[in-house]
Write an enzyme that holds these catalytic residues in place. Structure first.
Site, PDB file in Angstrom:
ATOM      1  CB  CYS A 211      24.926   9.016 -13.551  1.00  0.00           C
ATOM      2  SG  CYS A 211      23.905   7.525 -13.108  1.00  0.00           S
ATOM      3  CG  HIS A 290      31.694  10.373 -25.306  1.00  0.00           C
ATOM      4  ND1 HIS A 290      31.630   9.015 -25.229  1.00  0.00           N
ATOM      5  CD2 HIS A 290      30.316  10.686 -25.050  1.00  0.00           C
ATOM      6  CE1 HIS A 290      30.522   8.609 -25.507  1.00  0.00           C
ATOM      7  NE2 HIS A 290      29.599   9.529 -25.247  1.00  0.00           N
ATOM      8  CG  HIS A 376      34.561  22.517  -0.565  1.00  0.00           C
ATOM      9  ND1 HIS A 376      34.470  22.177   0.949  1.00  0.00           N
ATOM     10  CD2 HIS A 376      34.519  23.922  -0.598  1.00  0.00           C
ATOM     11  CE1 HIS A 376      34.412  23.259   1.710  1.00  0.00           C
ATOM     12  NE2 HIS A 376      34.602  24.147   0.686  1.00  0.00           N
ATOM     13  CG  HIS A 380      27.801   9.929 -10.060  1.00  0.00           C
ATOM     14  ND1 HIS A 380      26.370  10.232  -9.650  1.00  0.00           N
ATOM     15  CD2 HIS A 380      27.588   8.775 -10.601  1.00  0.00           C
ATOM     16  CE1 HIS A 380      25.507   9.252 -10.071  1.00  0.00           C
ATOM     17  NE2 HIS A 380      26.166   8.351 -10.452  1.00  0.00           N
ATOM     18  CG  ASN A 413      23.109   6.653  -8.090  1.00  0.00           C
ATOM     19  OD1 ASN A 413      22.945   7.872  -8.554  1.00  0.00           O
ATOM     20  ND2 ASN A 413      23.668   5.598  -9.110  1.00  0.00           N
TER      21      ASN A 413
END
Length: 482
Positions: A211, A290, A376, A380, A413
């Site tokens: 995602c 990561h 703002h 996700h 989603n």
């Protein structure tokens, strides 16, 4: 700019020449009259000094001329989010349960579990699923999966080209991302074929990156724009539901069936300075984190066969919230150095030092106030639990969480494209003003957390916009049941 540079260069040389001669004359007088050196020996010393000075001037000029040039701005000209035109694709939660039950592949306890997930998901009654799934499927073909992606892709890109008035022939870079659907030829090739683009367009297709891949695509596109002048880059982000419907009874794999919905976004980036006056935003920062080197993070989201060996699905581990929280903290620690005011950085550093050296006392970790850095935030959608965790970690208000919550409620989603539906929500509400800073943050398999920071180049007027929220924005926000 070039004439100014040449004038500056000549001025530096003239001043250097004047002071060089003045200094040489002074040294010559000093060597001959005060040290009484032989004139020929003194001249040898002076030549050596003059050569050294000349070498220093040339070295300075070389360093100035050869220093790396500042990265050019990457502009976000505009973006478009896909909204299905076929009302038959709109699916209530109750109808979704009927579809699932009609397949005959799920046990009663699995159906009860799906019902509970839907009730607590934060998803509303107007989300979209693929047309082929709406037809009570027991088997979904490759052509049906390909058709889903084509409709989203063409719908979003056609709208983007219409909004920006950029000719398709002007596009020089294409970056696409879809985690679950690996078509051959690739999605980027599908775009080339459909729009009959030139043979020298640079194309890249990212898959399996989850995602957060939408922001990875933006990062790749902006790096390519740094080395390919006067170019447009098209970024297309989507996910494919048809190809990965899970037909088993493993609970960790059933969650994905409940949360993901149809969606996609097309984004046009430019490095042309002439686009600065008409672009909506420019890119300030991209930060990628990561944690895949550690097994607990790597296994948080995993595609695999279930224990029955009947169906393949996306398994979400019980550790996923912990992985998301820790990866987020690593990401914001890196981002904070670039965006937070100095006082917030000092508070964070003092707290970190105190917690490391005063281990006998329990000191709560300090969370910087990111609202001092952004107007703002587009988080996700993930799911309701993910949103609540992010609000807790970042100490955000309900107002700042509203774009994410309303996007999950209205569109579900939509994976890597969700942060663009959220930005479109902010625009439709008339909240984006010139100079505002927008933070997009996304999570994905790996486990990854990626951030993008944009700065608004203009005030966005809703009545001039065409995006998926405009026709119904007056209905939001709504109260999402717990």
């Amino acid at each position: 700019m070039m004439s100014f540079f040449l004038l500056s260069l000549l001025s530096i040389l003239a001043i250097s020449y004047y002071y060089n001669n003045f200094l040489i004359t002074t040294i010559q007088h000093f060597l001959v009259h005060d040290f009484h050196l032989d004139k020929s020996y003194a001249e040898f010393i002076l030549v050596s000094i003059r050569c050294g000075m000349l070498a220093s001037i040339l070295a300075t000029l070389y360093c100035y001329l050869m220093k790396p040039t500042r990265n050019k701005h990457v502009y976000l000209v505009d973006f478009a989010c896909y909204k299905p035109h076929n009302p038959a694709c709109m699916c209530t939660k109750e109808h979704f349960l009927k579809l699932i039950k009609s397949t005959g592949k799920f046990r009663d306890e699995s159906l009860d579990f799906i019902r509970k997930i839907l009730e607590r998901s934060g998803i509303g009654e107007k989300t979209y699923i693929p047309e082929c799934i709406m037809k009570f499927p027991k088997y979904i073909s490759l052509d049906q999966a390909k058709g889903e992606t084509e409709s989203v892709m063409i719908g979003a890109i056609d709208e983007l080209l219409l909004k920006t008035k950029v000719k398709k022939e002007e596009i020089g870079i294409i970056v696409t991302n879809c985690s679950l659907f690996n078509n051959i030829p690739s999605l980027s090739s599908m775009i080339i074929n459909h729009y009959k683009l030139s043979h020298n367009v640079l194309t890249y297709n990212l898959s399996g990156m989850g995602c957060s891949a939408g922001l990875i695509s933006v990062d790749l596109a902006q790096q390519l724009l740094q080395v390919r002048p006067n170019s447009y880059a098209l970024v297309f982000s989507t996910e494919n539901l048809s190809s990965k419907v899970y037909f088993g009874n493993n609970r960790s794999m059933l969650v994905s069936n409940c949360l993901f919905r149809v969606g996609g976004a097309a984004i046009l980036l430019s490095n042309r300075s002439s686009d600065s006056h008409r672009s909506k935003y420019y890119l300030k920062h991209i930060v990628r984190t990561h944690n895949g080197s550690q097994d607990q993070y790597y296994n948080s989201i995993l595609e695999k066969e279930d224990e029955d060996g009947v169906s393949t699905g996306i398994a979400l581990s019980k550790n996923i919230m912990n992985s998301a929280g820790k990866t987020l903290k690593a990401n914001i620690s890196t981002l904070g150095k670039d965006v937070l005011p100095l006082i917030e950085q000092l508070k964070f550093l003092a707290n970190l030092v105190a917690r490391n050296f005063l281990k006998t006392r329990v000191i709560e970790a300090y969370t910087p106030n990111f609202m001092l850095a952004f107007e703002h935030i587009c988080i996700h959608t993930g799911g309701k639990a993910v949103q609540e965790e992010m609000q807790k970690v970042l100490k955000l208000s309900d107002w700042h969480m509203e774009p994410s919550r309303m996007t999950l409620y209205r569109y579900g989603n939509t994976s890597s494209s969700s942060v663009w539906y959220e930005l479109a929500y902010c625009e439709a509400k008339g909240r984006v003003k010139k100079g505002h800073r927008i933070w997009q943050i996304a999570f994905g398999s790996g486990f990854k957390c990626n951030s993008a920071v944009w700065c608004a180049l203009q005030t966005i007027h809703p009545f001039k916009e065409k995006n998926p929220w405009i026709d119904e924005i007056h209905e939001f926000p709504v109260n999402v049941p717990n």
